[in-house]
Design an enzyme around this catalytic site. Sequence first.
Site, mmCIF file in Angstrom:
data_model
loop_
_atom_site.group_PDB
_atom_site.id
_atom_site.type_symbol
_atom_site.label_atom_id
_atom_site.label_comp_id
_atom_site.label_asym_id
_atom_site.label_seq_id
_atom_site.Cartn_x
_atom_site.Cartn_y
_atom_site.Cartn_z
ATOM 1 N N ALA A 1 57.957 45.684 23.933
ATOM 2 C CA ALA A 1 59.187 46.502 23.623
ATOM 3 C C ALA A 1 60.253 45.736 22.741
ATOM 4 C CB ALA A 1 59.820 46.815 24.991
ATOM 5 N N ALA A 2 60.153 44.582 23.073
ATOM 6 C CA ALA A 2 61.296 43.616 22.286
ATOM 7 C C ALA A 2 61.232 43.814 20.775
ATOM 8 C CB ALA A 2 61.308 41.949 22.425
ATOM 9 N N PRO A 3 62.257 43.604 20.140
ATOM 10 C CA PRO A 3 63.828 43.864 20.538
ATOM 11 C C PRO A 3 64.318 44.957 21.028
ATOM 12 C CG PRO A 3 63.880 43.860 18.183
ATOM 13 C CD PRO A 3 62.557 43.798 18.652
ATOM 14 N N LYS B 1 62.262 50.814 19.188
ATOM 15 C CA LYS B 1 61.423 51.739 19.948
ATOM 16 C C LYS B 1 62.047 52.372 21.186
ATOM 17 C CE LYS B 1 57.463 50.484 16.880
ATOM 18 N NZ LYS B 1 58.479 49.326 16.470
ATOM 19 N N CYS C 1 52.208 46.500 12.588
ATOM 20 C CA CYS C 1 52.811 46.506 11.106
ATOM 21 C C CYS C 1 51.968 45.893 10.119
ATOM 22 C CB CYS C 1 54.309 46.110 11.143
ATOM 23 S SG CYS C 1 54.265 44.282 11.972
#
Length: 454
Positions: free
Chosen positions: A108-110, A113, A229
């Site tokens: 999840a970081a940063p 989303k 990505c």
Amino acid sequence: MALPTPFIEKYRDLLGTEAEAFFDALSNGRPVKGFRLNTAKPNAEVMLAKYGPERSKAPYAKNAYIGEVKGKSLLHQAGYVYSQEPSAMIVAAIADAQPGERVLDLCAAPGGKSTQLASQLNGTGLLVSNEIFPKRAKILAENIERWGFSNVVVTNHAPHELSRHFPHFFDKIVVDAPCSGEGMFRKDPVAVAEWHSDAPRQCAIRQQDILQEAVRMLKPGGQLIYSTCTFAPEENEAIISWLVEEYPFVIQSIDRANVAHGRSEWGNVPNIEKTIRLWPHLNQGEGHFAAKLLYQAETKPTKPKKSKAKSTQSKLDQETVKLWQAFQQNFPFLPTNEGSLQIFGEQMWLVPNALPNLKGMKVLRPGLHIGTRKKNRIEPSFSVAMAFLAGSQGPILSITIEQWKQYVAGETITVPGNAGWVILHVDDVPVGIGKQVQGVVKNFFPKGLRFQVD
């Protein structure tokens, strides 16, 4: 920017006549900055018009803009905006979390989303935002705190550790997987410098390990949203092919305009073209891949044990109950219907009702931090101010933008009055907690967040 020679050779072979346009976009194109608006905050659009940067609409998500947000700006500090690259916004948009669902953001970081998913849930259900690296998990927790929702839990685990606590628990799981980062080349020179020809294969092995644990946490009938990505087929179409071959997943269509699609020749299963790709020479933003899969397992979900008293948590004694009742009268907007009050040491938290037992878990944020229990009082936390969302009622003290600059620097400010604990506002923007005593507002802005405004 000079692209690595093996990278050029690989994509010249894969893309054929398209390759030169692709290389030109990477080498000569400029990265696009973007941000999202937190519409749950009071008068968000009006405050954006007054204090926000120049902007235009971004293509892939709601309440999203092309424009540059400064980290030391009023709206960023107050959780009104989140700086996020435009193509990255498409992942949570695809997840489309519905109010009441249980959602996991596994890497999840940063927090881009996660804040987007939190807005979709709008304070209902449960969002678990997990990050394996402690320093990054701390940044994640700070970004979640500013966003203001009480139903978000931040954990710090490797996927194989987390899966023990949430067997077949989540309706939706987002895996924005660690990858070779090719899509970030023109944005991040470090990604170019660290790339090597074997990186996609190495990343694919790690991605499979992560996804195996994600599957263990997904409900039958749930959805897995996978993204990277990078452009590498090994980490995109090949990973989706592996998932469909190994598990009862069905690739679902992603209904989005102005996107490219997965290449069927780069995968081994039908419907690979239902996945999506964002290319720098074809679409706005940096490189991205995303897929949405439906989990058709027949196993019945296992219900985790409900959260009960734990070694770090104590039940509310009669005195604390009285203090809490008085506190609620001063801060009536706190969403107690969506959580239960729990104490960990002297720290009071509003813990989401859907959260299972926390025993044995590394949790940075088990919900909304209410404050610290002290003798004869509960001292409110900064999180309480951030949870002051649209429609809230409570003790407000207006300050100027110049006083706000003093506040975020850790200084006391002078405002006539003696109101006690207040939520400081610049116009309609809640910026933090203060205590007004005889015309002096004592500063309770967290020391670790303080900064000087240029």
